[in-house]
Design a protein around this motif. Structure first.
Motif, mmCIF file in Angstrom:
data_model
loop_
_atom_site.group_PDB
_atom_site.id
_atom_site.type_symbol
_atom_site.label_atom_id
_atom_site.label_comp_id
_atom_site.label_asym_id
_atom_site.label_seq_id
_atom_site.Cartn_x
_atom_site.Cartn_y
_atom_site.Cartn_z
ATOM 1 N N PRO A 15 44.843 55.512 26.920
ATOM 2 C CA PRO A 15 45.275 54.119 27.009
ATOM 3 C C PRO A 15 45.492 53.521 25.625
ATOM 4 O O PRO A 15 44.902 53.959 24.640
ATOM 5 N N ASP A 66 46.137 49.676 23.349
ATOM 6 C CA ASP A 66 46.009 48.225 23.327
ATOM 7 C C ASP A 66 47.380 47.653 23.006
ATOM 8 O O ASP A 66 47.809 47.659 21.852
ATOM 9 N N ARG A 110 52.440 52.763 33.057
ATOM 10 C CA ARG A 110 51.186 53.485 33.298
ATOM 11 C C ARG A 110 50.869 53.512 34.782
ATOM 12 O O ARG A 110 51.327 52.669 35.554
ATOM 13 N N GLN A 169 46.349 49.747 37.695
ATOM 14 C CA GLN A 169 46.434 48.381 37.196
ATOM 15 C C GLN A 169 45.722 48.242 35.853
ATOM 16 O O GLN A 169 44.713 48.896 35.602
ATOM 17 N N PRO A 170 46.230 47.369 34.981
ATOM 18 C CA PRO A 170 45.592 47.184 33.678
ATOM 19 C C PRO A 170 44.278 46.430 33.801
ATOM 20 O O PRO A 170 44.145 45.522 34.627
ATOM 21 N N ASP A 172 43.058 44.898 31.108
ATOM 22 C CA ASP A 172 43.152 43.887 30.061
ATOM 23 C C ASP A 172 43.711 42.589 30.645
ATOM 24 O O ASP A 172 44.851 42.549 31.118
ATOM 25 N N LEU A 202 47.202 40.968 29.766
ATOM 26 C CA LEU A 202 48.454 41.598 30.171
ATOM 27 C C LEU A 202 48.891 41.143 31.556
ATOM 28 O O LEU A 202 48.063 40.868 32.431
ATOM 29 N N ALA A 208 51.440 42.479 34.800
ATOM 30 C CA ALA A 208 51.868 43.775 35.308
ATOM 31 C C ALA A 208 52.777 43.591 36.504
ATOM 32 O O ALA A 208 52.607 42.663 37.291
ATOM 33 N N ASN A 225 41.232 59.811 30.860
ATOM 34 C CA ASN A 225 40.794 58.661 30.085
ATOM 35 C C ASN A 225 39.272 58.628 30.000
ATOM 36 O O ASN A 225 38.647 59.593 29.600
ATOM 37 N N TYR A 265 53.335 47.259 32.275
ATOM 38 C CA TYR A 265 52.515 46.202 31.687
ATOM 39 C C TYR A 265 53.287 45.520 30.573
ATOM 40 O O TYR A 265 54.089 46.158 29.882
#
Length: 310
Positions: free
Chosen positions: A133, A135, A146, A149-150, A152, A155, A157, A197, A273
């Motif tokens: 991943p 940033d 990706r 779901q993010p 962060d 962000l 999406a 990850n 994202y």
């Protein structure tokens, strides 16, 4: 290279991202001695050391981390200002930085970037593929493609593709070891682990009628590469969790069989994202719309080597 403050911010942000003076020099089309001199001038002017140097790599000092934090924010503000001023232009133009997963980015996103660039010759696209991943905000990407779901909150999406995960194995494996009838029975089987990850390796989550069961599985083979683990499953080495995108043609031809169909696993939906911004540039908005239009009618099967994170 110019010596104005904004160009110094760009230089240092690039240096921090690439991790070496020689790589930064190549990206800026200058000589390595010129890049070294530029860094020395910055440190002399500021009165602090920004990086620790080795023969091949650099690492940021605490002052360098502070400088990078402010530089990233200032550059993002400058880009947002330019995007807002240019927002009225209908034709996308300027630099578009895109990130995607390694295999999927190479085989699926790169051809789409080629098509997009052909439609919009005034857009300069930088596509970077990574196996971990990123940033988006800190590293200055405009969009990332990706699976999942993010996490962060900075962000936004947009879902590009619904993509279920299936449990599967080859007929040859099942003929030797039998077919598991419950998730708990997987603990008695050889399972192939896809190490992704920072997820918990080998913890498979099954849901049936709103009841969730987490099974810790094990096996002799594991890899962080999705194409490798899929190949092992095809070779009959064990049971695998993989995305519908990757499995479709093998399930259709019978080279793999789906197991425990009454249970569902966490999906591997495909998302684009992008940093949350009030004013989105035409190039970013256009690229997101371009991806969305493509995946509205996705292919029924993915080629071997699609490398999704499913």
């Amino acid at each position: 290279m110019k010596n104005d403050p904004s160009s110094e911010l760009v230089f240092f942000a690039l240096l921090a991202r690439l991790g070496s003076l020689s790589a930064a020099a190549r990206a800026l089309d200058i000589t390595p001695p010129a890049a070294t001199k530029r860094l020395a001038q910055m440190e002399q002017r500021l009165g602090v050391r920004l990086v620790n140097r080795t023969t091949r790599r650099i690492s940021l000092t605490s002052d360098g981390e502070t400088y990078l934090e402010h530089a990233t924010r200032i550059l993002a503000d400058i880009r947002a200002m330019e995007d807002q001023l240019a927002g009225s232009r209908a034709e996308p133009r300027g630099l578009l930085r895109v990130n995607a997963t390694l295999g999927f980015g190479r085989t699926v996103i790169a051809p789409l970037v080629s098509d997009y660039a052909r439609l919009h010759p005034d857009v300069q696209v930088q596509l970077e593929v990574t196996d971990r991943p990123v940033d988006l905000v800190q590293q200055g990407y405009d969009v990332a493609v990706r699976f999942g779901q993010p996490a962060d909150s900075r962000l936004s999406a947009r879902r590009l593709l619904s993509n279920r995960r299936f449990l599967c194995a080859s007929p040859s494996y099942l003929s030797r070891h039998g077919v598991p009838q419950t998730p708990a029975a997987l603990q008695e089987h050889r399972c192939i682990i896809h190490r992704q990850n920072d997820e918990a390796y080998g913890a498979w989550r099954f849901t049936r009628e709103r009841q969730t069961e987490v099974v810790k599985v094990g096996g002799a083979l594991s890899s962080n590469d999705g194409d490798i683990v899929l190949g092992w499953a095809l070779d009959g080495h064990g049971i695998l969790v993989r995305s519908e995108w990757d499995l479709a043609k093998y399930l259709e031809t019978g080279r793999l069989r789906r197991l425990l169909p009454a249970y569902t696993l966490e999906p591997a939906d495909l998302f684009v994202y992008y940093p949350s911004r009030q004013h989105m540039s035409a190039r970013v908005r256009g690229f997101i719309d371009f991806l969305t239009a493509h995946f509205e009618t996705p292919p029924k099967r993915a080629p071997r080597g699609s490398g999704s994170d499913g």
